[in-house]
Each structure stands twice: as C-alpha cells, then as structure tokens.
Design a protein around this motif. Structure first.
Motif, mmCIF file in Angstrom:
data_model
loop_
_atom_site.group_PDB
_atom_site.id
_atom_site.type_symbol
_atom_site.label_atom_id
_atom_site.label_comp_id
_atom_site.label_asym_id
_atom_site.label_seq_id
_atom_site.Cartn_x
_atom_site.Cartn_y
_atom_site.Cartn_z
ATOM 1 N N THR A 139 1.072 -0.946 0.069
ATOM 2 C CA THR A 139 -0.266 0.618 0.448
ATOM 3 C C THR A 139 0.804 1.133 -0.078
ATOM 4 N N GLY A 140 0.546 2.406 0.041
ATOM 5 C CA GLY A 140 1.351 3.548 0.464
ATOM 6 C C GLY A 140 0.561 4.723 0.906
ATOM 7 N N ALA A 141 1.166 5.907 0.554
ATOM 8 C CA ALA A 141 0.404 6.999 0.099
ATOM 9 C C ALA A 141 0.289 8.009 -1.192
ATOM 10 N N THR A 142 -0.494 8.768 -1.048
ATOM 11 C CA THR A 142 -0.174 9.354 -2.364
ATOM 12 C C THR A 142 -0.574 11.195 -1.633
ATOM 13 N N VAL A 143 0.145 12.314 -2.150
ATOM 14 C CA VAL A 143 0.136 13.651 -2.065
ATOM 15 C C VAL A 143 -0.406 13.725 -3.504
ATOM 16 N N HIS A 144 -1.238 14.655 -3.485
ATOM 17 C CA HIS A 144 -2.410 15.245 -4.665
ATOM 18 C C HIS A 144 -2.653 16.581 -4.699
ATOM 19 N N PHE A 145 -3.055 17.050 -5.907
ATOM 20 C CA PHE A 145 -4.076 18.382 -5.849
ATOM 21 C C PHE A 145 -5.112 17.886 -5.679
ATOM 22 N N VAL A 146 -5.857 19.317 -4.878
ATOM 23 C CA VAL A 146 -7.368 18.607 -5.362
ATOM 24 C C VAL A 146 -8.214 19.227 -6.182
ATOM 25 N N SER A 147 -9.435 18.239 -6.024
ATOM 26 C CA SER A 147 -10.314 18.767 -7.367
ATOM 27 C C SER A 147 -11.676 18.918 -6.537
ATOM 28 N N GLN A 158 3.743 9.674 -4.737
ATOM 29 C CA GLN A 158 3.414 8.458 -4.395
ATOM 30 C C GLN A 158 4.774 8.072 -3.884
ATOM 31 N N LYS A 159 4.660 6.775 -3.088
ATOM 32 C CA LYS A 159 5.326 5.814 -2.112
ATOM 33 C C LYS A 159 4.950 4.800 -1.469
ATOM 34 N N ALA A 160 5.318 3.491 -2.145
ATOM 35 C CA ALA A 160 4.890 2.496 -1.586
ATOM 36 C C ALA A 160 5.713 1.931 -0.185
ATOM 37 N N VAL A 161 4.083 1.128 0.392
ATOM 38 C CA VAL A 161 4.995 0.854 1.292
ATOM 39 C C VAL A 161 4.229 -0.640 1.589
ATOM 40 N N ALA A 162 5.237 -1.622 2.175
ATOM 41 C CA ALA A 162 5.366 -3.233 2.161
ATOM 42 C C ALA A 162 3.966 -3.696 3.992
ATOM 43 N N VAL A 163 2.886 -4.763 3.257
ATOM 44 C CA VAL A 163 2.283 -4.732 4.143
ATOM 45 C C VAL A 163 2.663 -5.752 4.778
ATOM 46 N N GLN A 164 3.179 -5.746 6.243
ATOM 47 C CA GLN A 164 3.761 -7.311 6.479
ATOM 48 C C GLN A 164 2.497 -8.061 7.331
ATOM 49 N N PRO A 165 2.540 -9.984 7.632
ATOM 50 C CA PRO A 165 2.109 -11.266 7.794
ATOM 51 C C PRO A 165 1.326 -9.937 9.540
ATOM 52 N N GLY A 166 0.134 -9.968 10.000
ATOM 53 C CA GLY A 166 0.253 -9.947 11.478
ATOM 54 C C GLY A 166 -0.016 -8.482 11.006
ATOM 55 N N ASP A 167 0.315 -7.748 10.550
ATOM 56 C CA ASP A 167 -0.795 -6.238 10.354
ATOM 57 C C ASP A 167 -2.219 -5.950 11.176
ATOM 58 N N THR A 168 -2.508 -5.330 11.316
ATOM 59 C CA THR A 168 -3.563 -4.532 12.160
ATOM 60 C C THR A 168 -4.018 -3.222 11.352
ATOM 61 N N GLU A 178 5.175 6.800 8.869
ATOM 62 C CA GLU A 178 6.710 7.069 9.104
ATOM 63 C C GLU A 178 6.679 6.546 7.627
ATOM 64 N N GLU A 179 6.703 5.671 6.879
ATOM 65 C CA GLU A 179 7.521 5.265 5.897
ATOM 66 C C GLU A 179 7.110 6.381 4.432
ATOM 67 N N ALA A 180 5.950 6.971 4.333
ATOM 68 C CA ALA A 180 5.678 7.745 3.658
ATOM 69 C C ALA A 180 5.471 8.701 3.563
ATOM 70 N N GLU A 181 3.901 9.284 4.708
ATOM 71 C CA GLU A 181 3.120 10.212 4.281
ATOM 72 C C GLU A 181 3.778 11.599 5.199
ATOM 73 N N TRP A 182 5.296 10.782 5.763
ATOM 74 C CA TRP A 182 6.019 12.320 6.568
ATOM 75 C C TRP A 182 6.860 12.547 6.101
ATOM 76 N N GLN A 183 7.343 11.676 4.750
ATOM 77 C CA GLN A 183 8.353 11.971 4.084
ATOM 78 C C GLN A 183 8.046 12.903 2.633
ATOM 79 N N LEU A 184 7.044 12.504 1.919
ATOM 80 C CA LEU A 184 6.399 12.500 0.787
ATOM 81 C C LEU A 184 5.472 14.101 1.617
ATOM 82 N N LEU A 185 4.831 14.118 2.163
ATOM 83 C CA LEU A 185 4.202 15.827 2.101
ATOM 84 C C LEU A 185 5.355 17.154 2.245
ATOM 85 N N PRO A 186 6.223 17.032 3.669
ATOM 86 C CA PRO A 186 6.879 18.225 2.714
ATOM 87 C C PRO A 186 7.742 17.927 1.767
#
Ligand code: GRF
Length: 210
Positions: A139-147, A158-168, A178-186
C-alpha cells in the motif's frame, strides 16, 4: 516566500512533519504561516502553539452549508495572503466553489496508493481496513492536488509501503505514516513552493532545478 496554511482536524503528525522539515530548512521558499483546524480539540493546535504558528479554528457546524464554510475559509486565507493550502488530516469536505477558487493551490495527503482505497468514505483507519480486507501486499501514500472530485486531483508524489503479516489497521496506518506520509508531504510542499510542479491536465511534471 510562499505562505502556507495547514488545515487539520486531529493529531497533526503530518503538520509536525512539516514543522520539523521547515526547521531543518527543507521547505525551500515557503513558510508555514497559519494552522486552521476544523475542531477546537485537535492536538494539532498544540503543535502549532509550540512552534509559534498562529492558529485558527473554523468549525463546520457553525456554518449552514459547505458553501458558506468554504466562503469563510476562502476569505480567511485571502486575508492572510496564503499561497498554498495543505490538507493534513483535514476531515471536512470542501465545497466545489472553494476547490475552484483555490485550484492548483490546494494539496492533500491520502494514506493509500490512489486510485486504490480512495474516494468518499475512505478516510482514517477505514483506508487501511479496506487494504487489509483486500489482501494487498503493498500500500502507501499519495500527495495530490485537490479538485472537486474527492481524492481525484492530479497526483504529485506517491510512495509504496509493504504490508506485513499480522498487520492490523493501526500498525499499517503507523507504518504508512512513518515510511511514506511524513516524507512525501514536506517534499511535495517544498516542490510547490520552489515552483517545480508543472500541471498539464491531470498530470504533474516535476521540474529539475537549474
Ligand atoms: C493521515 O493518515 C492522512 O493521510 C489522512 O489523515 C491522517 C492524519 O493524521 N488524510 P495526522 O493528523 O496528520 O496525524
């Protein structure tokens, strides 16, 4: 300097990532000038206070319609001379008129790889619940313009993030932050402020410097 307004409703970890990036000098040609919250109880307001950023509360329920809310917000932003509006966990859907008035100047962070798990109803933990229910491995996160279309504007980063076994939903939400949003947005905010985002229809080109 582009004056940035960050719109929040909750915890504000993405706001914090922006504040920290600005402190490190990573928001080039931009400054966070205002934090606007849809809720007086948002912890994000505390973060703004600690960083000496002026904050404002504009509650949706104090306005009769999304249009009236959008007009009040637009007036506030224009009075403050805001050049970029960043939706960082902002839980109120903005009116079409507002989106048109600030077209190309509003960006949003969404916690999935758009066009997966996005659109009406896909917010907060629901996004991660849906990703786990589908069994995606990435999965991951996306920064986009708002329409006017919810989560439908041009994709910036966009940045991809791995889903791990046992994830909730909670562990996945945290890893995506941690791995995507906080890096992509700035990074996206800095690119905008540097004038490096060139939009052609629904496509965004990132211009090289120099
Ligand atoms: C984030 O997951 C963001 O992608 C979504 O809402 C959440 C906000 O978290 N739009 P926070 O308030 O920044 O901690």
């Amino acid at each position: 300097m582009v004056k940035i307004a960050v719109m929040v409703s909750g915890g504000g970890t993405n706001l914090q990532a922006l504040i920290d990036a600005e402190t490190r000098g990573e928001i080039r040609n931009g400054e966070i000038s205002a934090v606007i919250s849809s809720s007086p109880d948002a912890y994000a307001l505390e973060r703004a206070k600690c960083a000496f950023i002026p904050s404002y509360v504009l509650r949706r329920r104090d306005f009769g319609s999304a249009e009236a809310y959008g007009e009040a917000l637009a007036e506030m932003l224009e009075q403050l001379g805001i050049g970029l509006v960043v939706l960082a966990g902002f839980m109120t859907v903005l009116s079409p008129a507002f989106c048109r008035r600030f077209e190309g100047r509003i960006i949003n962070i969404h916690p999935s790889l758009i066009p997966s798990f996005c659109g009406p109803g896909f917010y907060g933990l629901h996004v991660h619940e849906a990703a786990l229910a589908k069994g995606v491995k990435v999965t991951g996160a996306t920064v986009h313009f708002v329409s006017e279309v919810v989560d439908g504007g041009a994709i910036i980063l966009q940045k991809a993030v791995a889903v791990q076994p046992g994830d909730t939903p909670e562990t996945l939400q945290r890893r995506v932050m941690e791995e995507a949003e906080w890096q992509l947005l700035p990074r996206a905010v800095s690119l905008f402020c540097e004038g490096r985002l060139q939009t052609q229809g629904n496509l965004v080109n990132i211009l090289d410097v120099g």
